[in-house]
Enzyme design. Sequence first.
Site, PDB file in Angstrom:
ATOM      1  N   HIS A 178       0.682  11.380   6.986  1.00 48.00           N
ATOM      2  CA  HIS A 178       1.533  10.306   7.520  1.00 48.00           C
ATOM      3  C   HIS A 178       3.001  10.704   7.384  1.00 48.00           C
ATOM      4  O   HIS A 178       3.785  10.551   8.324  1.00 48.00           O
ATOM      5  CB  HIS A 178       1.282   8.998   6.767  1.00 48.00           C
ATOM      6  CG  HIS A 178       0.149   8.184   7.300  1.00 48.00           C
ATOM      7  ND1 HIS A 178      -1.162   8.572   7.171  1.00 48.00           N
ATOM      8  CD2 HIS A 178       0.131   6.995   7.966  1.00 48.00           C
ATOM      9  CE1 HIS A 178      -1.946   7.651   7.728  1.00 48.00           C
ATOM     10  NE2 HIS A 178      -1.183   6.688   8.228  1.00 48.00           N
ATOM     11  N   HIS A 231      -1.265   7.466  -1.563  1.00 51.73           N
ATOM     12  CA  HIS A 231      -0.673   8.757  -1.946  1.00 51.73           C
ATOM     13  C   HIS A 231       0.212   8.605  -3.171  1.00 51.73           C
ATOM     14  O   HIS A 231       0.726   7.517  -3.461  1.00 51.73           O
ATOM     15  CB  HIS A 231       0.175   9.332  -0.800  1.00 51.73           C
ATOM     16  CG  HIS A 231      -0.623   9.896   0.323  1.00 51.73           C
ATOM     17  ND1 HIS A 231      -1.274  11.103   0.237  1.00 51.73           N
ATOM     18  CD2 HIS A 231      -0.876   9.412   1.564  1.00 51.73           C
ATOM     19  CE1 HIS A 231      -1.888  11.344   1.382  1.00 51.73           C
ATOM     20  NE2 HIS A 231      -1.662  10.329   2.200  1.00 51.73           N
TER      21      HIS A 231
END
Length: 325
Positions: free
Chosen positions: A94, A141
């Site tokens: 991302h 994350h």
Amino acid sequence: QGCTQKYIVKNYFYYYLFKFSAALGEEIFYITFLPFTYWNIDHSVSRRMVIIWSIVMYIGQVSKDILKWPRPLSPPVVKLEMRTDAEYGMPSTHAMAATAISFSFLIATVNQYKYPFELGLAAAFVFSMLVCLSRLYTGMHTVLDVIGGALISAVLLVLLYPAWDMIDHLLLTSPFCPLLSIVVPLVLCYNYPKLDYYSPTRADTTTILGAGAGATVGFWLNNQYAAPAYTSENFQLGFPLMTGKIVVFVLARFFVGIFVVLLTRQLMKSVVLGVLRYRYKFSVGDLEARRRLEVEVPYKFVTYSSVGFCATVLVPLLHKLLGLM
């Protein structure tokens, strides 16, 4: 492995802001924004973004399955997404995609259109920062994953920038472009790193490379056999120039194009999956069979290469037929 946790949202502003920001690094954004730039802004800008996006995402996805760094443990982290939980964490793709798309857009447009560089730089920074922060907020994350993804993307941009014009020229003029655009991504997909358990990274990578392959073939065909559909003379960046007529044309192109693209995606999914079911003899609900290499790769690749081709060739032809040029 992650587990589903119950949670209470105490700040709805942050919750919806970062849920929306997370979507800016997913298929819904790619399938809308990248075609939008092709239909309404500039062919050269769109080509460069697609090339950079494909390369950056492939490297990011492969790096995950080579490094095999785990995602944050849940608990204690509360994960707001579960689809990608089976993937490894480092680097954050991302973060890589957001950095690559926002800054490649800035670099490709800053010398072609009249707008303050500082404003473009701030917009690119805010866009990529929102996506990066969303990965922390959603629990997908670590900080290191996000920083690593952004840095890798930035390094790739710096390394690829000197070759932008050369790559673009070859993709438009080389007679080998259509063949290489299909064969090279397919070879990469079929030779994707193998894991001990199933992960959606190979499917996502095949989706990205397939869309890039179809779009690249479309770029080549348009350059060989058709006059450029949209140039900088049709549409200029900058709010003072956004007259009512231009806005109507922009929206019309976008909604007509997205309808055709989504229709193509749904149709090709049904057709390709039907052919593969007939070939490999598995039922509609057999998820394990759909995850096999010989099924997953052609299913994703053919479907999304058709989407990329449709967006760059068929949709512009339809725009021309409808008088939306």
